[in-house]
Design a protein around this motif. Structure first.
Motif, PDB file in Angstrom:
ATOM      1  N   GLU A 195     -60.665   2.611   0.102  1.00  0.00           N
ATOM      2  CA  GLU A 195     -59.539   2.871  -0.801  1.00  0.00           C
ATOM      3  C   GLU A 195     -59.281   1.683  -1.720  1.00  0.00           C
ATOM      4  O   GLU A 195     -59.069   1.854  -2.925  1.00  0.00           O
ATOM      5  N   THR A 196     -59.294   0.467  -1.171  1.00  0.00           N
ATOM      6  CA  THR A 196     -58.955  -0.711  -1.977  1.00  0.00           C
ATOM      7  C   THR A 196     -60.007  -1.006  -3.042  1.00  0.00           C
ATOM      8  O   THR A 196     -59.705  -1.649  -4.054  1.00  0.00           O
ATOM      9  N   LEU A 197     -61.241  -0.544  -2.827  1.00  0.00           N
ATOM     10  CA  LEU A 197     -62.319  -0.783  -3.793  1.00  0.00           C
ATOM     11  C   LEU A 197     -62.763   0.497  -4.505  1.00  0.00           C
ATOM     12  O   LEU A 197     -63.729   0.475  -5.273  1.00  0.00           O
ATOM     13  N   LYS A 198     -62.036   1.578  -4.285  1.00  0.00           N
ATOM     14  CA  LYS A 198     -62.443   2.890  -4.788  1.00  0.00           C
ATOM     15  C   LYS A 198     -62.598   2.930  -6.300  1.00  0.00           C
ATOM     16  O   LYS A 198     -63.527   3.553  -6.816  1.00  0.00           O
ATOM     17  N   ASN A 199     -61.729   2.265  -7.019  1.00  0.00           N
ATOM     18  CA  ASN A 199     -61.763   2.322  -8.481  1.00  0.00           C
ATOM     19  C   ASN A 199     -62.416   1.097  -9.109  1.00  0.00           C
ATOM     20  O   ASN A 199     -62.242   0.851 -10.306  1.00  0.00           O
ATOM     21  N   HIS A 200     -63.174   0.363  -8.323  1.00  0.00           N
ATOM     22  CA  HIS A 200     -63.827  -0.834  -8.862  1.00  0.00           C
ATOM     23  C   HIS A 200     -64.868  -0.417  -9.896  1.00  0.00           C
ATOM     24  O   HIS A 200     -65.761   0.380  -9.611  1.00  0.00           O
ATOM     25  N   ASP A 201     -64.749  -0.957 -11.101  1.00  0.00           N
ATOM     26  CA  ASP A 201     -65.660  -0.545 -12.172  1.00  0.00           C
ATOM     27  C   ASP A 201     -66.206  -1.735 -12.960  1.00  0.00           C
ATOM     28  O   ASP A 201     -66.581  -1.606 -14.119  1.00  0.00           O
ATOM     29  N   GLU A 202     -66.244  -2.907 -12.312  1.00  0.00           N
ATOM     30  CA  GLU A 202     -66.776  -4.106 -12.950  1.00  0.00           C
ATOM     31  C   GLU A 202     -68.101  -4.492 -12.299  1.00  0.00           C
ATOM     32  O   GLU A 202     -68.343  -4.175 -11.130  1.00  0.00           O
ATOM     33  N   PRO A 203     -68.965  -5.174 -13.043  1.00  0.00           N
ATOM     34  CA  PRO A 203     -70.252  -5.589 -12.477  1.00  0.00           C
ATOM     35  C   PRO A 203     -70.057  -6.449 -11.229  1.00  0.00           C
ATOM     36  O   PRO A 203     -69.118  -7.244 -11.144  1.00  0.00           O
ATOM     37  N   PHE A 248     -71.444   0.675   0.289  1.00  0.00           N
ATOM     38  CA  PHE A 248     -72.578   0.324  -0.563  1.00  0.00           C
ATOM     39  C   PHE A 248     -72.798   1.408  -1.614  1.00  0.00           C
ATOM     40  O   PHE A 248     -72.938   1.123  -2.808  1.00  0.00           O
ATOM     41  N   GLN A 249     -72.810   2.648  -1.172  1.00  0.00           N
ATOM     42  CA  GLN A 249     -73.060   3.767  -2.088  1.00  0.00           C
ATOM     43  C   GLN A 249     -71.931   3.923  -3.105  1.00  0.00           C
ATOM     44  O   GLN A 249     -72.186   4.261  -4.262  1.00  0.00           O
ATOM     45  N   MET A 250     -70.697   3.661  -2.685  1.00  0.00           N
ATOM     46  CA  MET A 250     -69.568   3.767  -3.601  1.00  0.00           C
ATOM     47  C   MET A 250     -69.625   2.691  -4.686  1.00  0.00           C
ATOM     48  O   MET A 250     -69.291   2.941  -5.852  1.00  0.00           O
ATOM     49  N   LEU A 251     -70.071   1.489  -4.312  1.00  0.00           N
ATOM     50  CA  LEU A 251     -70.098   0.367  -5.253  1.00  0.00           C
ATOM     51  C   LEU A 251     -71.418   0.262  -6.008  1.00  0.00           C
ATOM     52  O   LEU A 251     -71.519  -0.521  -6.968  1.00  0.00           O
ATOM     53  N   GLU A 252     -72.401   1.032  -5.614  1.00  0.00           N
ATOM     54  CA  GLU A 252     -73.744   0.957  -6.195  1.00  0.00           C
ATOM     55  C   GLU A 252     -73.780   1.054  -7.721  1.00  0.00           C
ATOM     56  O   GLU A 252     -74.576   0.355  -8.367  1.00  0.00           O
ATOM     57  N   PRO A 253     -72.940   1.876  -8.353  1.00  0.00           N
ATOM     58  CA  PRO A 253     -72.962   1.940  -9.820  1.00  0.00           C
ATOM     59  C   PRO A 253     -72.628   0.605 -10.498  1.00  0.00           C
ATOM     60  O   PRO A 253     -72.926   0.420 -11.682  1.00  0.00           O
ATOM     61  N   ASN A 254     -72.029  -0.316  -9.757  1.00  0.00           N
ATOM     62  CA  ASN A 254     -71.651  -1.616 -10.305  1.00  0.00           C
ATOM     63  C   ASN A 254     -72.740  -2.675 -10.122  1.00  0.00           C
ATOM     64  O   ASN A 254     -72.576  -3.812 -10.583  1.00  0.00           O
ATOM     65  N   PHE A 255     -73.824  -2.318  -9.451  1.00  0.00           N
ATOM     66  CA  PHE A 255     -74.927  -3.255  -9.266  1.00  0.00           C
ATOM     67  C   PHE A 255     -75.752  -3.344 -10.550  1.00  0.00           C
ATOM     68  O   PHE A 255     -75.794  -2.403 -11.345  1.00  0.00           O
ATOM     69  N   HIS A 256     -76.407  -4.464 -10.735  1.00  0.00           N
ATOM     70  CA  HIS A 256     -77.289  -4.652 -11.887  1.00  0.00           C
ATOM     71  C   HIS A 256     -78.537  -5.403 -11.428  1.00  0.00           C
ATOM     72  O   HIS A 256     -78.612  -5.845 -10.263  1.00  0.00           O
ATOM     73  N   ASN A 257     -79.502  -5.527 -12.288  1.00  0.00           N
ATOM     74  CA  ASN A 257     -80.703  -6.271 -11.948  1.00  0.00           C
ATOM     75  C   ASN A 257     -80.318  -7.705 -11.584  1.00  0.00           C
ATOM     76  O   ASN A 257     -79.720  -8.416 -12.390  1.00  0.00           O
TER      77      ASN A 257
END
Length: 209
Positions: free
Chosen positions: A131-139, A156-165
Motif C-alpha cells: 500500500e505505501t509503495l502502490k503509487n510509486h512512479d519514479e525511477p 518486485f512485480q509492482m515496482l518493476e515498471p520503475n526499473f531501468h537499465n
C-alpha cells in the motif's frame, strides 16, 4: 560538512549495533511463538534483524560506485540498513524511501535518523509496503528487499515498471525458502542478472534491459 555528517551517522550506527547484540534472544522469542501459529511480523517487534556491518559498507560502495540516487527499501526495522543507504546518497545527492509495517519500529527508526542528522534524506512510510509503495512512479536505482519474504515477489512485480537499465535489486536473506522461490522466478527472465554475495546470504539482481 559531509565528513562531519558521516561521522554522526557512524556514531548512531555503532550505537544501534551495540544495542542489537542480544538480538538472537529476541529472534528466538519470536520464533518460539510460531510453535502454536504461523509467524507474524509483530513477533519480531523487538528484534533488529539487521544487515551486517560488512553488508552496510558494501551497500555504500554500490551506491557511490554507480552514482545511485533513488533508493527504495522494503523493511526499515530500527533503521540500521537505512542509515547505510543514507551514507551512500549523502555522497551522490540522492534520497531514500523506506517502508516499515510496524509503527513502533518506524517511530524508533525516525528517532535514529534524527540522531544521525539524515532524517531530511529519508522518507519513512508506515504500513503494508504493497500500500505505501502502490503509487510509486519514479525511477528506482536501487531496491533493497529486507522485509517479510512472501512479499518479495509481489512487491518486485509492482515496482518493476520503475526499473531501468542498471537498476540494482539487493535481496537479503536470499538463503531462506521464500527468497529462493522468488529468485527462481526472477532467474527465468533474461532481463535480470543474478549474483550471489556473502556466502549466498545476499543475491544482487542487475537489470539489463
Amino acid at each position: 560538512m559531509i565528513s562531519s555528517q558521516q561521522n554522526q551517522i557512524n556514531t548512531t550506527i555503532n550505537g544501534l549495533f551495540e544495542d542489537s547484540k542480544f538480538d538472537v534472544v529476541n529472534i528466538m522469542k519470536g520464533v518460539a511463538k510460531s510453535v502454536f501459529r504461523p509467524m507474524q511480523p509483530l513477533d519480531f517487534k523487538d528484534a533488529y534483524l539487521s544487515i551486517t556491518k560488512t553488508q552496510g559498507e558494501g551497500l555504500i560502495n554500490l551506491i557511490e560506485d554507480n552514482n545511485l540516487k533513488n533508493i527504495v527499501e522494503f523493511g526499515t526495522s530500527f533503521g540500521i540498513s537505512t542509515l547505510y543507504l543514507a551514507q551512500g546518497v549523502l555522497e551522490t545527492g540522492g534520497r531514500v524511501i523506506t517502508t516499515e509495517l510496524l509503527e513502533s519500529k518506524a517511530k524508533k527508526a525516525i528517532s535514529n535518523f534524527k540522531s544521525a542528522g539524515v532524517h531530511n534524506l529519508i522518507d519513512v512510510r508506515i504500513g503494508d509496503a504493497m500500500e505505501t509503495l502502490k503509487n510509486h512512479d519514479e525511477p528506482i536505482d536501487l531496491l533493497l528487499l529486507d522485509g517479510w519474504k512472501d512479499l518479495y515477489l509481489p512487491l518486485f512485480q509492482m515496482l518493476e515498471p520503475n526499473f531501468h537499465n542498471g537498476t540494482f535489486i539487493y535481496v537479503d536473506n536470499a538463503e531462506m525458502a521464500e527468497s529462493k522461490a522468488f529468485l527462481e522466478v526472477i532467474s527465468k527472465n533474461k532481463a535480470y542478472k543474478l549474483q550471489s554475495l556473502f556466502g549466498e546470504k545476499v543475491v544482487l539482481i542487475t537489470v539489463k534491459k
